[in-house]
Design a protein around this motif. Sequence first.
Motif, short mmCIF file in Angstrom:
data_model
loop_
_atom_site.label_atom_id
_atom_site.label_comp_id
_atom_site.label_asym_id
_atom_site.label_seq_id
_atom_site.Cartn_x
_atom_site.Cartn_y
_atom_site.Cartn_z
N PRO A 129 0.82 -1.23 0.00
CA PRO A 129 0.00 0.00 0.00
C PRO A 129 0.84 1.27 0.00
O PRO A 129 0.52 2.24 -0.70
CB PRO A 129 -0.83 -0.13 1.29
CG PRO A 129 -0.97 -1.61 1.47
CD PRO A 129 0.36 -2.17 1.04
N ILE B 156 -7.25 1.26 -8.78
CA ILE B 156 -6.55 0.16 -8.12
C ILE B 156 -7.38 -1.11 -8.27
O ILE B 156 -8.55 -1.14 -7.90
CB ILE B 156 -6.35 0.44 -6.61
CG1 ILE B 156 -5.67 1.79 -6.37
CG2 ILE B 156 -5.57 -0.70 -5.96
CD1 ILE B 156 -4.27 1.89 -6.91
N THR B 157 -6.78 -2.14 -8.83
CA THR B 157 -7.47 -3.42 -8.96
C THR B 157 -6.62 -4.51 -8.32
O THR B 157 -5.60 -4.23 -7.69
CB THR B 157 -7.77 -3.73 -10.44
OG1 THR B 157 -8.61 -4.89 -10.51
CG2 THR B 157 -6.50 -3.98 -11.24
N SER B 158 -7.05 -5.75 -8.46
CA SER B 158 -6.31 -6.85 -7.84
C SER B 158 -6.65 -8.17 -8.52
O SER B 158 -7.63 -8.27 -9.25
CB SER B 158 -6.64 -6.96 -6.35
OG SER B 158 -7.91 -7.59 -6.17
N HIS C 93 -6.46 -5.20 2.79
CA HIS C 93 -5.37 -4.72 1.95
C HIS C 93 -5.85 -3.59 1.04
O HIS C 93 -5.15 -2.59 0.84
CB HIS C 93 -4.81 -5.88 1.13
CG HIS C 93 -3.41 -5.68 0.65
ND1 HIS C 93 -2.31 -5.78 1.46
CD2 HIS C 93 -2.93 -5.37 -0.59
CE1 HIS C 93 -1.21 -5.55 0.76
NE2 HIS C 93 -1.56 -5.29 -0.49
N PHE C 94 -7.05 -3.73 0.48
CA PHE C 94 -7.64 -2.66 -0.30
C PHE C 94 -7.82 -1.42 0.56
O PHE C 94 -7.48 -0.29 0.15
CB PHE C 94 -9.01 -3.08 -0.86
CG PHE C 94 -8.97 -3.55 -2.29
CD1 PHE C 94 -8.92 -2.65 -3.34
CD2 PHE C 94 -9.00 -4.90 -2.58
CE1 PHE C 94 -8.88 -3.07 -4.66
CE2 PHE C 94 -8.97 -5.34 -3.90
CZ PHE C 94 -8.90 -4.43 -4.94
N THR D 210 -4.60 0.35 1.25
CA THR D 210 -4.10 1.04 0.05
C THR D 210 -4.84 2.35 -0.16
O THR D 210 -4.23 3.38 -0.47
CB THR D 210 -4.26 0.12 -1.18
OG1 THR D 210 -3.56 -1.11 -0.95
CG2 THR D 210 -3.70 0.79 -2.43
N ILE E 85 -11.64 1.85 -7.19
CA ILE E 85 -11.17 0.48 -6.97
C ILE E 85 -11.99 -0.49 -7.82
O ILE E 85 -13.18 -0.28 -8.04
CB ILE E 85 -11.23 0.08 -5.48
CG1 ILE E 85 -12.65 0.22 -4.92
CG2 ILE E 85 -10.22 0.89 -4.67
CD1 ILE E 85 -12.81 -0.36 -3.52
N THR F 63 -12.64 -4.38 -7.58
CA THR F 63 -12.40 -5.43 -6.60
C THR F 63 -12.82 -6.82 -7.06
O THR F 63 -13.62 -6.96 -8.00
CB THR F 63 -13.16 -5.14 -5.28
OG1 THR F 63 -14.56 -5.45 -5.46
CG2 THR F 63 -13.00 -3.69 -4.85
N VAL G 103 -13.93 -2.41 3.20
CA VAL G 103 -13.56 -1.66 1.99
C VAL G 103 -14.39 -0.38 1.88
O VAL G 103 -13.86 0.70 1.61
CB VAL G 103 -13.75 -2.52 0.73
CG1 VAL G 103 -13.28 -1.76 -0.50
CG2 VAL G 103 -13.01 -3.84 0.86
N HIS H 226 -16.92 -3.34 -9.70
CA HIS H 226 -16.78 -4.80 -9.75
C HIS H 226 -17.47 -5.26 -11.02
O HIS H 226 -18.66 -5.00 -11.22
CB HIS H 226 -17.41 -5.47 -8.52
CG HIS H 226 -17.45 -6.97 -8.63
ND1 HIS H 226 -16.31 -7.73 -8.64
CD2 HIS H 226 -18.49 -7.83 -8.78
CE1 HIS H 226 -16.64 -9.01 -8.77
NE2 HIS H 226 -17.96 -9.09 -8.86
#
Length: 315
Positions: free
Chosen positions: A104, A121-123, A136-137, A140, A155, A157, A171, A181
């Motif tokens: 982060p 920000i993605t993951s 963690h999101f 960050t 984000i 997600t 989140v 999403h």
Amino acid sequence: MRDLKIPAQRHPEKAKRPDNAQPKKPSWIRVKAPGGEGYAQTARIMREHKLTTVCEEAGCPNVGECWSQGHATMMIMGEVCTRACTFCNIATGKPPEDLDAFEPGRVADAVQKLGLNHVVITSVDRDDVKDGGAEHFAQTIRAIRHRSPGTTIEILTPDFLHCDPAVLEVVVDAKPDVFNHNLETVPGLYQSVRPGARYFHSLRLLQRVKEMDPTIFTKSGIMVGLGEERAAVHQVMDDMRAADIDFLTVGQYLQPTPKHHVLDRFVTPEEFAAYEKAAFGKGFLMVSATPLTRSSYHAGDDFARLRDARLAKLA
């Protein structure tokens, strides 16, 4: 040692699948090869901070344009995804590492150095982590807010399918400006396109975000060209509006390798324009529907239009 640059090792679950032909791209899909000073600078900052980008991992066709302007979608929680969606080029399998507690901070530092007004920000999916990476999101988001208080945060997600439903609050409480999403496709194609996910769970996830904090913009997207019927796309739009989703993206599916889901057809720009018109007619505040549309493509400009549309509606 696994080499993620080798397709058979990058996607071991697809290695034995039959090859699907990759037809030649039409003129409206072709883009310039990435390059230039801005592109090189963005790449350098990503490397210095040891950050992964979905732009590279997913093989986005817009990477040259976005990076030349200093825009990169950062992908947190590693580069190996625990899901095996048939459309996606991100490496799959068991992630080799735990979540990086320092990530982060590195993301926040990169956002500051790039001077971003808006960041996405993605993951990967991390079904091996108890909360799916929710904390963690949140960390960050907070780190970016601390280093760049004027930057708006979007984000993208995972679905947190195998987690306690309460992790979503973690989140949402971090207050991103946009919660995205992607539904990815119509429900009838989930078994072949997105087998590890559940359509109505993803839809309900976005609806819950809006119930928890109505000030957060919600966003979702689908790909077309996978074999969906036009009526099914319109039904997805209706489902999204019933869940009070603000922003819809519709883009062309591009087959990453012959082992990935077959490309059914290239959807014409005229059809995309018709989808956009229909979506605005159904009440979305913002719609991006073009062959090259991706979740974070022109995200900053689109966010400004999204915010203006809400203000106009309230007025």
